[in-house]
Motif scaffolding. Sequence first.
Motif, short mmCIF file in Angstrom:
data_model
loop_
_atom_site.label_atom_id
_atom_site.label_comp_id
_atom_site.label_asym_id
_atom_site.label_seq_id
_atom_site.Cartn_x
_atom_site.Cartn_y
_atom_site.Cartn_z
N ASP A 272 6.71 0.29 -0.08
CA ASP A 272 6.03 1.72 -0.40
C ASP A 272 5.69 2.67 -1.79
N ALA B 162 15.11 6.45 3.65
CA ALA B 162 15.38 5.58 1.97
C ALA B 162 13.89 5.84 1.96
N ILE B 163 13.79 5.21 0.70
CA ILE B 163 12.71 4.86 0.69
C ILE B 163 12.28 3.42 0.69
N GLU B 164 11.37 3.08 1.35
CA GLU B 164 11.10 1.91 1.81
C GLU B 164 10.14 0.66 0.20
#
Lengths: 224, 224, 224, 224
Positions: free
Chosen positions: A195, A190-192
């Motif tokens: 970030d 997944a995308i943090e």
Amino acid sequence: MTTSAGKPLAVIAGYGEGLGEALKKTFENDDYHVVTISRSGGMILADTTDANEVNRAFAQISVLHGTPDVVICNTAMLTIERFFSTTSVRFEETWRSSVMSVFNVAQAVIPMMIKQGSGTLLVTGATAGIRGSKNFSAFSSAKFALRGLSQSLAREFQPQRIHVAHVIVDGILWSPRSHERFPALQRENAIEPNDAASIYLSLAKQPASAWTLEMDIRPYNEAF
Amino acid sequence: MTTSAGKPLAVIAGYGEGLGEALKKTFENDDYHVVTISRSGGMILADTTDANEVNRAFAQISVLHGTPDVVICNTAMLTIERFFSTTSVRFEETWRSSVMSVFNVAQAVIPMMIKQGSGTLLVTGATAGIRGSKNFSAFSSAKFALRGLSQSLAREFQPQRIHVAHVIVDGILWSPRSHERFPALQRENAIEPNDAASIYLSLAKQPASAWTLEMDIRPYNEAF
Amino acid sequence: MTTSAGKPLAVIAGYGEGLGEALKKTFENDDYHVVTISRSGGMILADTTDANEVNRAFAQISVLHGTPDVVICNTAMLTIERFFSTTSVRFEETWRSSVMSVFNVAQAVIPMMIKQGSGTLLVTGATAGIRGSKNFSAFSSAKFALRGLSQSLAREFQPQRIHVAHVIVDGILWSPRSHERFPALQRENAIEPNDAASIYLSLAKQPASAWTLEMDIRPYNEAF
Amino acid sequence: MTTSAGKPLAVIAGYGEGLGEALKKTFENDDYHVVTISRSGGMILADTTDANEVNRAFAQISVLHGTPDVVICNTAMLTIERFFSTTSVRFEETWRSSVMSVFNVAQAVIPMMIKQGSGTLLVTGATAGIRGSKNFSAFSSAKFALRGLSQSLAREFQPQRIHVAHVIVDGILWSPRSHERFPALQRENAIEPNDAASIYLSLAKQPASAWTLEMDIRPYNEAF
């Protein structure tokens, strides 16, 4: 503008856990004053699909904090379902959530920003906005619409120093809610949110000789 | 299907002078039975932005003529104006005219076509649907949405032998009305409606091993 | 990797005045050790269109400084001329300069980076790489090729933690040379090399959960 | 032009079994005189990657048959392999086969066509030309380059009545050779060469008010 507290002002419309929270923290850490708008849980409560509520929200912000330097539009309704399961009500709500919200916000803030001489409008797009897919008729149609709107606003207002950028989020943002919705999702796929939020901050800080209209982000290990 | 008159059936939604008329003539010349739907002037009167009216119209067509082989969606509201002149009502109407119309039509006809084992849905797009521009925020956003919807429908339904194609009309179709709206337009710089219509006919006749999702058309002398 | 001097290592292939110089300064200011490669004027002299010279250059870099963390490919031949003025030699050189250079560099550095466990390859694209134009047959064809190569490398190597990004430079980078070539160009209508370089630095620093494959940059006042 | 036999003239460069044969038959059935060029098996033997051979071939055609009305460029080298297995020789040959061939053909025929007052150049693209993928670095880069070249030629020469179109073949064309290469391929999942050929014929016949630059084709049952 510089707020009474001496800080630049960022507004997050469509605030919530996950990306919303991370954006707030990231911009605050960079010494922005941050105001959040949401139907529930934001510092200002408003339904961004309603032009009157948006106008009221930004009138309040203007009085209390001044003209925003950065506005982030982050509203969406992630509709994933068979076309025949999609009611016209749901189809419309999906569009309204992503597109009408940005229309309303842009109508409210761009005039203030032009008067101020600068401003940045950051919009959260999705891969569905550049490629339609099975079971994504409502969401993809809405995110395409958002991309067309973003490009049009950029071409109309950038010469007046209003930077418009469209972030193509190609992946799932990690949050308790996304984990619940997609139980098979591993965090490392997944995308943090932090970030992702740092991308928005870098867009907000781009110098006027090198403005980005569009960029994509995805986890390193995503098949795309 | 083969109509009682022994002909394949084509339906034109968003019928009017210019492309609508040309499509009717072109398909009739190719021996289709053609039924037109429009708010005024069509053989069946209906507002395609209203799901109930669309359902009623196709129920009538089904009873009188059978299941359509080809449905052409041709509705649009060409909004060209400064963003600050665009009201939220106009923004929404522009979307509704292009996108909700196709949503409603697709909901009504794709099930019939699946039952029939085949069918073609042809949608009129525009350059504004692949590129946003100054003064095109409403129209471009709507045409982008239409493209995302078309791609999603193609990916969801083509395996069930429903062909969906999106024609990117990159130019102005010649008609008395377009001539009036753009007085400087020369006919030789415009797209001839009959020429455009022949493109739709060729899409309707594509064999199932070579279906087109997207194609653009423009006059030879257009700067693009 | 961390160089003997304790710094991460960046290599700029296609070094020169303008963007090359700005990249060197920007990465050095961020505490990178920077090595430049160019046919003349670089710290290492090599013609990047020649695989042998590229391999020799990176063998030297590897011995002297270690494995690069970031490699920036910045070579191009800006061919703008009528198609009938373009010789096949020129057409090929234009491709070789932009595309074969990146092929050679990628062949040399990606294996080292995979062994190292990470690495970033940044490639300088252009608007001509997403849209062909009159008088741009050679340059546009080359920049399209570069984009296809970049996307393919990203999809092949990102799962091995090699980040590939393609920067669409939509405008003219300011330099004495560009000023000479386009005398009418005003500096405020050009991209400042330092501003562009900061984009490359931000790409090099993206966390692995939010990697960008493509982003565009242009001056605020550019018509696009 | 009308050949001595009173027929329009079509030339197929990159003639072979599968699409080449089907194009020949399809255009002949439509009463074109067809001349084929290939390294082996064509009516005229020439390596299209070599400008001299292309010039000689079209000089012959001009003398024997006149100026072509339609030229179809159909050459390609389908390189699918890991990036590290791709030699620079192979990378270059793949480009040369798709791109340099079309450059050479365009240089030879467009001047004749301009003199004639009209002409059509049809180019065979691929999905790899709009999207890079793992194991497609060479092929994708070449097909992207071809697309950029096609767009540039269209924008440079369409005002002189030279129609350039780029067909995005999104699937495998059925042929004994493709069956051998992809043994798992079922014929009903492939594109029938005759069906593809009919697309080229329809492009060749488009009226000048409605020219297509790009269209895709794929089998109805393809996941895309």
